[in-house]
Design a protein around this motif. Structure first.
Motif, PDB file in Angstrom:
ATOM      1  N   MET A   1       0.855  -0.987  -0.044  1.00  0.00           N
ATOM      2  CA  MET A   1       0.071  -0.079   0.111  1.00  0.00           C
ATOM      3  C   MET A   1       0.684   1.344   0.098  1.00  0.00           C
ATOM      4  N   ALA A   2       0.479   2.227  -0.980  1.00  0.00           N
ATOM      5  CA  ALA A   2       1.527   3.215  -0.888  1.00  0.00           C
ATOM      6  C   ALA A   2       0.982   4.613  -0.133  1.00  0.00           C
ATOM      7  N   HIS A   3      -0.161   4.561   0.050  1.00  0.00           N
ATOM      8  CA  HIS A   3      -0.944   5.516   0.754  1.00  0.00           C
ATOM      9  C   HIS A   3      -2.194   5.375   1.389  1.00  0.00           C
ATOM     10  N   VAL A   4      -2.723   5.366   2.635  1.00  0.00           N
ATOM     11  CA  VAL A   4      -3.917   4.983   3.034  1.00  0.00           C
ATOM     12  C   VAL A   4      -5.437   5.430   2.050  1.00  0.00           C
ATOM     13  N   LEU A   5      -5.225   6.724   1.789  1.00  0.00           N
ATOM     14  CA  LEU A   5      -5.905   7.373   0.918  1.00  0.00           C
ATOM     15  C   LEU A   5      -5.673   7.620  -0.341  1.00  0.00           C
TER      16      LEU A   5
ATOM     17  N   ILE B   1      -4.891  10.130  -2.199  1.00  0.00           N
ATOM     18  CA  ILE B   1      -4.327  11.248  -2.652  1.00  0.00           C
ATOM     19  C   ILE B   1      -3.011  11.319  -3.153  1.00  0.00           C
ATOM     20  N   LYS B   2      -2.681  12.212  -4.163  1.00  0.00           N
ATOM     21  CA  LYS B   2      -1.485  12.343  -4.792  1.00  0.00           C
ATOM     22  C   LYS B   2      -0.979  13.832  -5.211  1.00  0.00           C
ATOM     23  N   ASN B   3       0.155  14.012  -5.588  1.00  0.00           N
ATOM     24  CA  ASN B   3       0.438  15.147  -6.163  1.00  0.00           C
ATOM     25  C   ASN B   3       0.170  16.498  -5.200  1.00  0.00           C
ATOM     26  N   ILE B   4       0.573  16.332  -4.157  1.00  0.00           N
ATOM     27  CA  ILE B   4       0.378  17.472  -3.109  1.00  0.00           C
ATOM     28  C   ILE B   4       1.850  18.504  -3.105  1.00  0.00           C
ATOM     29  N   TYR B   5       1.707  19.514  -3.730  1.00  0.00           N
ATOM     30  CA  TYR B   5       2.727  20.483  -3.695  1.00  0.00           C
ATOM     31  C   TYR B   5       2.644  21.757  -2.810  1.00  0.00           C
TER      32      TYR B   5
END
Lengths: 481, 95, 482
Positions: B52-56, B58-62
């Motif tokens: 699992m990369a992330h539990v939610l 969500i991605k590309n947070i800058y």
């Protein structure tokens, strides 16, 4: 200095600081030379409770470098923690990339000694954060830590072991730096540490295909130092092998003063960095369209520019290479061509007199403060015969010293070329009177004597005489004697 | 799952954790017990799964590349175990 | 009645005209603390009596309400020591985002509560300061790791409090102390300024005397934060507005894997009674299955300790906190000795145990067998919930297999201590919201809690069910005799 018996195999690891406004994961200024521990905040100090957020400019900047190196960009990108203890590392882990780096499998085509082409494969390009700086005051039992640099965005560019000589290493570094400058991504200043290079080197008997045991070289502070350290290391390893010893895999530091590599004093431990995905940073993604968009927005790179200079401007490969080797110089060249469409003449002036002045003043091109308008004006003055080539070069030197326009210098110093028969004939009479022997020689058929006499006219006129006009007037006058 | 004292010492060194001999023995036992328990994960069928990369989702947070104020160094240096001027001070690092 | 016995919503809207000053509340809290704190020891150190009274309050809807916060949440200029010797003397130079939000809305930061060191534990015994005692039975633990916050609220030494929850650290002490505790959806509340235990599992959440207060406090702290890349932009609903919407027709799942042997019969009985009560209110119960439940504890202790081993690496004596007086024995360079002695002396036993375990599972040769595999099973556990939430809106379970245990009972048996987190851990692994609220007492008058789990960002639904249940019971009105 190549050793025929052994062949060196070299891989380079270059770290480049990206020149963003702020650090990779916080809003502190990314700048060199501030007072110690002033560009710091909870995030880059790794204070308890702080969290990183990626600077939007960092990933794009890194991707541009990767694309310029023809790497394959990953569509799914994550960061990992590299865990090790060191006092310049505030969190005692570095945010880096491990098993899924930003990009892999690229190459850089270099020219060794400016001539022989060679392809160096790039293994990977990935992002990480820089550490702080340690100072070791002489004689003290303590070290001092400055965290201003901690968290600066850092690109690691790793080659395959494709480099077979210190000269190739030097050429790779020069061409890589040039490319990075074209991308306008980093200052690439080794003295300030914005570009750093470590080298892996092993040697093997010529013809052998298996790699030997490598040493990792660190602490080289210039490209020349990289070359010198590699040369030293080849010799050292060859002597060891000749003496029947085995090469130890170790890290060695280049000692600039003694010009030797020495093993690190600290005990080297097995590297067990316990990488795992950075949980504070959700993953990043690039679509095909993102990647194509970035590829299309790349500026012209040095080799592309070279080809264009050769093809569009009719320059020789060597002349073009001189121009593109300094981005500012190449930009200047193009600005001149815009004003005065004589690329070859401009190129000759730049690679000749301009570079001569730059080198003799030991300055950068920018520091010369030469404007394209001034240089093209000067070239026009020479071309239309207002001043001679020789005087032109003189004027250039004066332009650089004073920053003034060539036409003003010509007017103020009365340097315009003399083409009028009246003025020239006066000088010619003086020359004939003073050089009886040459006049006689010419009369006896020695053509060379005429050139000498023209030279004398030039000298007597302070270089201002138009040599073509002077020659024909002189020949006519001599016929009459 | 039994693990050795040397393994505990190797791990403690990686973690820069100074342990007494009794602690080494104590943790060796407990670590063995816990690892024995977590070994049950080997029974799970994870075919087709990726970590699992992330539990939610969500991605590309800058964040934008804008400067925000740094903190005054005194604020943190004041509580530093040792400092010299505005530098943090540590026992000499040997390279 | 002294003001410290009231809830936040009672203090905000007192019957009749006029309002209550925050000075009066603080002074009643002070009186209470002076009388019962020596027995309960809920706080990490003395609350900010003077500072709280002199503090200039922002105007805001929280009108000066005092909030107590766990000792792992940074507040600018205050000691924030995570109940650890290694952070001894650490004064946070910044406010956590939750603290900033509370201040902006007019709340007053009242004091820092005790905890298990770095949130490692389920009993509040692993504190470098002192163990906290359960207000219902001073020989028993308050649960952990947010045991100080739970005990302070239960003993009316706080109006409301913040805790943090990595594997049950809000919900289990809430259950053991008879208060309401919410672990919000991962990403609902900013973690900026929360001293990290396990970054992918940690959440800050409210611990309060009743459900309405809980909704009120969550409303104040929830929301996106640009300083926390894992916080989400989903809008925050008005949790208070939907409390009274009722529960008729709600489908609530009962996972069969949770009602197993090892559960205290009194806990089982209490949860069954609550089910009956909720059925009478119109809730439909269905049996559901979460087949990977038995692996949750193993997955949790791999992921949580691995992340913790890395998060806690920064405590090394360089910048802040404790540094050991280094004795160099010559065998190792001074710097290495400094690290080892500082960390060896600065961390307590449980912290050391978890650092060793976490370092081990990440170390060369073991990563795939432990960490990588745990991440895959974590994905399976999340899938279990995704499937179940197609069938039902919420899930009901006990919070803890038993009521509060005796101080000292489990200190020598870490594994059995870890296993007591069995009902709470999966929620963190799946990133879900879950709330514990009182659902009865044992014969020995110890509180029992039940847990309501929801879909991601369904805190509203959880509050609706919890509020409906709370309105039909009196458990939340019971007070410990101190």
């Amino acid at each position: 200095m190549t050793n025929i018996k052994y062949e060196p195999v070299i891989g380079l690891e270059v770290h480049v600081q990206l020149k963003t406004k702020t650090k990779a994961f916080c809003g502190c200024a990314n700048e060199f030379g501030s007072k110690e521990n002033t560009n710091i905040c909870p995030v880059c100090l790794g204070l308890p409770g702080s969290l990183p957020v990626l600077n939007a400019q960092v990933l794009v900047g890194a991707a541009r470098v990767a694309l310029a190196l023809d790497c394959t960009i990953r569509h799914f990108i994550k960061f990992d923690r590299k865990n090790y203890f060191y006092p310049d590392l505030p969190k005692n882990f570095q945010i880096s990339q491990f098993d899924m780096p930003l990009s892999e499998n690229g190459h850089l085509d270099i020219k060794v000694d400016g001539i022989s082409p060679k392809r160096i494969r790039i293994k990977r390009v990935h992002l990480e954060e820089d550490a702080g700086k340690l100072m070791h005051p002489e004689g003290s039992i303590s070290s001092l830590v400055d965290f201003n640099r901690a968290g600066t965005p850092l690109l690691e560019i790793v080659t395959e072991p494709d480099i077979y000589s210190p000269e190739e290493a030097y050429a790779y570094l020069s061409d890589l730096k040039l490319m990075l400058q074209y991308l306008d991504i980093s200052d690439c200043d080794m003295e300030k540490g914005s570009l750093r290079c470590d080298a892996n080197i092993s040697i093997r008997p010529a013809g052998e295909t298996k790699l030997g045991t490598k040493a990792e070289l660190k602490n080289m502070n210039s490209f020349k130092a990289v070359k010198a350290a590699l040369e030293y290391e080849i010799k050292r390893q060859a002597q060891s092998l000749d003496a029947g010893e085995r090469i130890v895999q170790e890290t060695r530091l280049w000692d600039e003063k003694k010009e030797v590599t020495l093993p690190m004093r600290s005990k080297e431990e097995a590297h067990d960095y316990r990488y795992f995905p950075e949980p504070d940073l959700p993953p990043f993604t690039f679509t095909d369209a993102d990647i194509e968009g970035m590829r299309n927005s790349l500026p012209e790179l040095p080799q592309q520019r070279l080809r264009r200079f050769v093809e569009n401007f009719g320059l020789g490969e060597k002349d073009a290479a001189v121009l593109i080797a300094d981005k500012e110089l190449a930009d200047f060249f193009e600005a001149c061509v815009e004003i005065y469409n004589e690329p070859k003449k401009i190129s000759n002036w730049i690679s000749g007199p301009v570079l001569f002045n730059m080198n003799s003043r030991n300055s950068s091109f920018g520091a010369l403060r030469l404007t394209p308008g001034h240089l093209t004006d000067l070239i026009c003055l020479v071309e239309d015969g207002t001043v001679s080539n020789l005087v032109g070069k003189d004027i250039l030197a004066q332009m650089l010293a004073a920053g003034s326009a060539p036409k003003d210098i010509v007017r103020e110093k009365n340097l315009a070329q003399v083409s009028g028969a009246d003025e020239l004939n006066e000088i010619i009479e003086e020359v004939i009177a003073a050089n009886k022997k040459s006049v006689d020689d010419y009369a006896c058929g020695k053509e060379n004597a005429l050139m000498f006499l023209v030279g004398q006219v030039m000298k007597r006129s302070g270089g201002k005489a138009n040599p073509k006009v002077a020659r024909s007037l002189l020949a006519e006058r001599l016929k009459r004697t | 799952m039994a693990i050795s004292k040397d393994e505990v010492k190797y791990i403690a060194n990686l973690a820069r954790l100074g342990l007494t001999e009794p602690e080494v023995e104590h943790f060796r036992e407990q670590l063995g017990d816990i690892l024995g328990y977590v070994d049950k994960l080997k029974k799970v069928d994870v075919s087709g799964m990726s970590p699992m990369a992330h539990v939610l989702d969500i991605k590309n947070i800058y964040r934008p590349d804008n400067i925000s104020p740094s903190i005054a160094p005194e604020k943190i240096l004041k509580y530093a175990p040792q400092h010299e001027g505005s530098f943090f001070k540590v026992p000499k690092v040997i390279e | 009645m002294k003001l410290n016995f009231l809830t936040a919503h009672e203090l905000l809207e007192p019957p009749g005209q006029g309002s209550i000053s925050s000075g009066d509340i603080v002074s009643d809290l002070k009186g209470r603390i002076e009388s019962v704190e020596p027995k309960v020891k809920a706080y990490a150190r003395q609350p900010f009596f003077e500072k709280a009274l002199n503090q200039k309050l922002e105007a805001g809807w929280l009108k000066g309400l005092p909030v107590s916060i766990k000792d792992n949440i940074c507040s600018d200029g205050d000691l924030t020591e995570c109940a650890s010797r290694i952070l001894c003397g650490f004064v946070a130079p910044y406010d956590a985002t939750v603290v900033k939000k509370l201040r902006e809305q007019g709340a007053l930061i009242f004091g820092k509560t005790n905890m298990d060191e770095f949130a490692f534990g389920s009993s509040c015994e692993n504190s470098a300061f002192h163990p906290t005692h359960n207000p219902w039975d001073l020989d028993r633990v308050p649960g952990g790791s947010s045991g100080g916050s739970a005990a302070a609220v239960a003993a009316d030494e706080a109006i409301m409090a913040l805790g943090s929850d990595t594997g049950g650290s809000i919900r289990q002490p809430a259950a053991l102390c008879g208060v309401v505790g919410m672990k919000p959806t991962y990403g609902r509340v900013s973690r900026y300024g929360l001293i990290a235990f396990a970054s992918s599992l940690d959440q800050i959440g409210p611990m309060t005397k009743d459900v309405r207060d809980n909704a009120l406090l969550l409303k104040a702290i929830a929301g996106h934060d640009e300083k926390d890349a894992t916080s989400v932009k989903t809008p925050v609903p008005d949790y208070l507005a939907s409390l009274e919407k009722g529960v008729k027709g709600m489908r609530v799942g009962i996972p069969k894997e949770y009602f197993i042997e090892g559960m205290d019969p009194e806990v089982r009985e209490a949860v069954n009674a609550a089910k009956a009560k909720l059925s009478s209110l119109g809730v439909k119960f269905i049996e559901v299955s979460l087949p990977h439940t038995e692996y949750a504890v193993a997955v949790y202790y791999i992921i949580a300790t691995a992340e913790a081993s890395s998060n806690l690496a920064r405590f090394d004596g360089v910048q802040y906190g404790f540094r050991a007086a280094v004795k160099t024995d010559g065998a190792e360079p001074g710097l290495i000795s400094m690290y080892k002695q500082t960390r060896g002396q600065g961390f307590g036993q449980e912290a050391k145990r978890r650092i060793i375990l976490g370092t081990y599972v990440l170390s060369s040769g073991y990563y795939d067998a432990y960490y990588s595999r745990a991440l895959m099973v974590r994905a399976l556990i999340k899938q279990d919930f995704d499937k179940v939430f197609n069938e039902c809106d919420l899930i009901l379970t006990p919070t803890s297999p038993s009521a509060a245990f005796k101080i000292g009972e489990k200190t020598d048996d870490p594994l059995s201590m870890y296993l007591s987190d069995i009902y709470t851990i999966s929620v963190n692994l799946a990133g879900l919201p879950a709330l514990s609220l009182p659902c009865g007492f044992t014969k020995a008058s110890l509180p029992i809690g039940m847990q309501i789990l929801g879909r991601p960002f369904a805190e509203e639904d959880i509050y609706r069910l919890a509020f409906a249940y709370e309105q039909s019971t009196h458990w939340h009105k019971e007070k410990p005799k101190l």
